[in-house]
Design a protein around this motif. Structure first.
Motif: not given
Length: 63
Positions: A1-8
């Motif tokens: 998972m990308s960092s953006t996905t984790d944050k979302i």
């Protein structure tokens, strides 16, 4: 998972957790309130995970 996905996903879990906690308080349902609190914690952890991934990527990109 990308960092953006984790944050979302983290933001979504926090928001859902807040709703669950609020409904639990309003309906005097301690189980639902606890689930909401736990989901908020999960969301915060996911956001930190995204931040860590970003920091690692920035560190690697500098080298």
């Amino acid at each position: 998972m990308s960092s953006t996905t984790d944050k979302i996903k983290g933001n979504a879990n926090e928001a859902i957790g807040k709703v669950k906690e609020g409904v639990g308080k309003a309906t005097d349902n301690p189980r639902l309130e606890g689930e909401g609190d736990a989901q908020q914690v999960k969301g915060k952890v996911q956001q930190v995970k995204g931040d860590v991934k970003d920091a690692i990527k920035k560190g690697v990109d500098k080298t």
